[in-house]
Design an enzyme around this catalytic site. Sequence first.
Site, PDB file in Angstrom:
ATOM      1  N   GLU A 440     -53.310 -25.374  35.155  1.00 54.65           N
ATOM      2  CA  GLU A 440     -53.384 -26.190  33.928  1.00 54.65           C
ATOM      3  C   GLU A 440     -52.629 -27.513  34.090  1.00 54.65           C
ATOM      4  O   GLU A 440     -52.067 -28.039  33.133  1.00 54.65           O
ATOM      5  CB  GLU A 440     -52.857 -25.410  32.721  1.00 54.65           C
ATOM      6  CG  GLU A 440     -53.606 -24.145  32.410  1.00 54.65           C
ATOM      7  CD  GLU A 440     -55.089 -24.367  32.152  1.00 54.65           C
ATOM      8  OE1 GLU A 440     -55.468 -25.516  31.829  1.00 54.65           O
ATOM      9  OE2 GLU A 440     -55.868 -23.411  32.276  1.00 54.65           O
ATOM     10  N   GLY A 441     -52.622 -28.044  35.278  1.00 51.88           N
ATOM     11  CA  GLY A 441     -51.895 -29.277  35.555  1.00 51.88           C
ATOM     12  C   GLY A 441     -50.519 -28.942  36.079  1.00 51.88           C
ATOM     13  O   GLY A 441     -49.699 -28.350  35.365  1.00 51.88           O
TER      14      GLY A 441
END
Length: 596
Positions: A440-441
């Site tokens: 998610e980053g």
Amino acid sequence: MQVYDAPLRDMRFVLNELHNDDGFGDLPAFEEFTPDLTDAILEEASKFCREVLLPLNRSGDEEGCTHENGAVRTPKGFREAYDQFTEAGWAALASDPEWGGQGLPEAVNKLVEEMICSANLSFSLYPGLTHGGTTAIEGHGSDELKQKWLPKMVSGEWAGTMCLTEPHCGTDLGMLRTKAEPQEDGSFKITGSKIFISSGDHDLTPNIVHLVLARMPDAPKGVKGISLFLVPKFLPNADFEPGDANGVNCAAIEHKMGLKASATCQMNFDGSTGWLVGEPNKGMAAMFTMMNTERVSVGIQGLGVGEAAYQSAVWYAKDRVQGRSLSGTKYPEKAADPIIVHPDVRRMLMTMRAYNEGCRMLSAWVSRALDAQKHSPDADVRAKAEDFTALMTPVVKALFTDLASESANLAVQVYGGHGYIRESGVEQYARDARICQIYEGTNGIQALDLVGRKMGAHFGRNLRSFFHPVSEFIEESKGDGPMEKMIEGLERAFGALQLSTATIAQKGLADPEEAGAAATDYLRLMGLVAMGYCFAKATKVAGLQLFFGTEDKAFYEAKIKTATFYFERILPQATASFLAIKSGKKSMMALADDEF
């Protein structure tokens, strides 16, 4: 030994006592969710997690997922547990009642998420990805898409995924190659490959709904030419049940360091039928609706693992006898004292405890803002809540998961050699927690998002949503004798944060690499101050309870002791972060590429 009981007393504290003055409460939409009702929900969730999910955590890790003849199988017991999970309504807790959800406040739902992640992080990804998908469809899909797809996804009958990454592009999604060819009936044919797709294929549900980023013909280059499509594994028949296969196949599953009971898949789309979600070439906006929801949830994953690691370490520290206390024998009836008597073991346990309680308090504050952002009847409150959640989303994702990895490694250290072998179960927490800092980053990307986008957004308005309440609390609390040292410590750390903000703003305008060099330290500094603020508030609440008399004296006394440890042993890290930020990029960028 993996040990977990939901910390219900602390959860009730952050839910009902700590943040009542934040301006985000008393929402008419949640009037029916009384403390008695939310207590009952938390109790039942705790029971389900302890009795159903926790026993599958280690066995699921040992067995892992399998991929044979194009089909993915989850470990033994997972399908039965998922059926119980959906039948009991846990999948639909926070979803809109219009689509079959229960409309639970996020402030409560995030506590349930924490329990699920503590008990079985791999399991949590299956319903977690589905909830993120429903958020994107609800926010950007057409009425027709919502009516058709949301009821089955909200209930958990059908699962969902998000398909972003391709073999040649991760963070830089502007390079993606997956194609979307328009058809006469308004649908699209999706062709391409995606990797690292959590829950991309499994045997828990009869259908899986993929949200896929792809590029239409003649779309603009880069991220401005990306669209989002809903692509099911099986096309629904006339009764909206799974029908013909849709050219969606799992080519392989990844063999990972951790999360082995969660299927991470390489997915191929071969002329698969899909439908546009949102506007053409606006797919990133729709996907970020899902990703921002998931980033907060990944932070909660970190908190969940950190709590389970802490509880397991406490159990072992009380059970393992080794040596005698430095201040004299504490358990003369035993051959040696339990290792919990030793200062360095206490240091590790108290650090883990403070991390968990600090993250839980901050998460409760952000969750209340998420509720206010969506449900407050006051436009000014909604705007303030939106500013606050925008600012804190990267902090929650990165800080919570960094601290979780640290806590999991501390748990291994408490166990010593027994922690390093599989039989103890705590080495799984270290392996599982590690991915939370990446997906998610990555946490470095979160830090860049904080300093590059969130810090200066709206001429600093996002920052004011956090700076103002902290500043006001410090001013109001000065002169409070019992809290004097805490307030002084918070004021110093907050001052370091303010100076760091000015430093980055000034240097970053002239040289973006200066902001990039400071980003990770700045995010940690903001997180330390935010948790310090929460601990100071908690101390004030606990002090009042003790002053006026309470039947729960031990809880409030322990809260103050943990807060004191945080201020004396953890918050001073703020000074180091400030000095690192102030030093600038020079030493970081000094070596030429070929000198590495």
